[in-house]
Write an enzyme that holds these catalytic residues in place. Structure first.
Site, PDB file in Angstrom:
ATOM      1  N   LYS A  55       0.471  -0.485   0.151  1.00 54.83           N
ATOM      2  CA  LYS A  55      -0.044  -0.172   0.320  1.00 54.83           C
ATOM      3  C   LYS A  55       0.640   1.324  -0.054  1.00 54.83           C
ATOM      4  O   LYS A  55       0.453   1.994  -0.523  1.00 54.83           O
ATOM      5  CB  LYS A  55      -0.858   0.267   1.147  1.00 54.83           C
ATOM      6  CG  LYS A  55      -2.580  -1.023   0.974  1.00 54.83           C
ATOM      7  CD  LYS A  55      -2.661  -1.196   2.558  1.00 54.83           C
ATOM      8  CE  LYS A  55      -3.813  -1.984   2.320  1.00 54.83           C
ATOM      9  NZ  LYS A  55      -4.153  -2.819   3.772  1.00 54.83           N
ATOM     10  N   GLN A  99      -5.469  -1.962   9.479  1.00 53.68           N
ATOM     11  CA  GLN A  99      -5.215  -2.852   8.693  1.00 53.68           C
ATOM     12  C   GLN A  99      -5.900  -4.040   9.975  1.00 53.68           C
ATOM     13  O   GLN A  99      -5.796  -3.780  11.369  1.00 53.68           O
ATOM     14  CB  GLN A  99      -4.247  -3.463   8.123  1.00 53.68           C
ATOM     15  CG  GLN A  99      -3.019  -4.186   7.936  1.00 53.68           C
ATOM     16  CD  GLN A  99      -3.552  -4.578   6.500  1.00 53.68           C
ATOM     17  OE1 GLN A  99      -4.430  -3.519   6.423  1.00 53.68           O
ATOM     18  NE2 GLN A  99      -4.108  -5.580   6.168  1.00 53.68           N
ATOM     19  N   ASP A 122     -11.842   2.803   3.426  1.00 50.30           N
ATOM     20  CA  ASP A 122     -12.153   1.534   3.671  1.00 50.30           C
ATOM     21  C   ASP A 122     -13.741   0.552   3.046  1.00 50.30           C
ATOM     22  O   ASP A 122     -14.104  -0.100   2.569  1.00 50.30           O
ATOM     23  CB  ASP A 122     -11.640   0.475   4.883  1.00 50.30           C
ATOM     24  CG  ASP A 122     -10.382  -0.150   5.093  1.00 50.30           C
ATOM     25  OD1 ASP A 122     -10.234  -0.723   3.741  1.00 50.30           O
ATOM     26  OD2 ASP A 122     -10.095  -0.340   6.285  1.00 50.30           O
TER      27      ASP A 122
END
Ligand code: GUN
Length: 294
Positions: A55, A99, A122
């Protein structure tokens, strides 16, 4: 003999990133600012470390700022919540990703629900779930967003298609249903308890497999010519050999009948980070009151 067109997720993801890079550049020259994505990793889960590294790299490659917070596994929930609050209040941060999975002593739902919905790249916050379902501008989860882009790379207009989603998770199945309704599909959400699932899938022009069971979807469930998007990434041990990644679809058999199919790996996987970057650009544009081009 396989007849299906193989959908190249790596190539489509590279196109999405190239498009984002151009738009980030345009934002910089017109408005003099660079979007920033903060990624928070708690603990040392090896798979998570790989994701976070990828990422970070891809964020920088499209010209955005990447800010990584790596915290020890013993970090308290209160300290993590305080970090999220700081990121919420930091104007240089447009997107926040914590995460998963988090260590067991931390309540993941509480942490995710603390993220400012406008920075929730997200798309997991209940506010974004609601915005998505009522059709307001929303940050939508990355994996289903990427899956829809792949389906549209085969057939630009999905209107009227019978779409069958297999799986009802909050991360993939449910948001996928909202996104495909927005594309004017007729949507069925099937799952592990669906009765006579073979005949349900047999009616699908578009199959989205997101059930998390290796090769759950059989080749003879697929309608000839259907588009098959395989979201599954299942690690299957091979006796005496290296573990292999398998999708949720029996690829070899399905490829004989489908019109187009995503491979595993190299299908949906590469799209997820590309869509995370797309969401970060969208979040930055929304926060600044600019036109959304992401
Ligand atoms: N862990 C594995 N995939 C994901 C993802 O898409 N988002 C977050 N936050 N954690 C993950």
């Amino acid at each position: 003999m396989s007849s299906a067109r193989v959908i190249d997720g790596k190539a489509v993801a590279a196109q999405v990133r190239a498009d984002i890079a151009k738009k980030v550049e345009a934002l910089k020259s017109a408005h003099g600012f660079t979007p920033g994505l903060a990624v928070v990793l708690v603990g040392e889960d090896p798979a998570s470390q790989v994701y976070v590294r990828n990422k970070g790299q891809q964020t920088k490659e499209v010209g955005m700022n990447s800010i990584e917070h790596k915290l020890p596994a013993e970090t308290s929930e209160a300290d993590l919540l305080a970090l999220v609050e700081n990121l919420n209040n930091d104007d240089s941060i447009n997107g926040i990703l914590v995460q998963l999975p988090l260590p067991k002593h931390i309540n993941s739902e509480k942490v995710l629900n603390t993220i400012n919905p406008d920075k929730d790249v997200d798309g997991f916050h209940p506010t974004n779930v609601g915005r998505l379902w009522v059709g307001e501008p929303a940050l939508a989860p990355c994996t289903p967003t990427g899956s829809v882009i792949l389906a549209k790379s085969v057939q630009e207009n999905l209107t009227g298609m019978n779409a069958v989603i297999i799986g009802r998770s909050n991360i993939v199945g449910k948001p996928m249903a909202a996104l495909l309704l927005r594309e004017n599909c007729t949507v069925t959400v099937a799952h592990s308890r669906t009765k006579d699932i073979a005949s349900v899938v047999k009616g699908a022009d578009l199959v989205i497999a997101a059930v998390g069971i290796a090769e759950f979807v059989k080749g003879d469930w697929i309608k000839p010519g259907a588009i098959v998007i395989d979201v599954g990434i299942n690690r299957v041990e091979v006796p005496g050999g290296k573990a292999k990644l398998k999708g949720d679809v029996d690829y070899a058999a399905a490829a004989e009948v489908a019109g187009a199919i995503t491979p595993v790996p190299g299908g949906v996987g590469p799209m997820t980070i590309a869509c995370l970057l797309k969401n970060t650009l969208q979040a930055a544009q929304m926060q600044r009151g600019l036109e959304i081009t992401a």
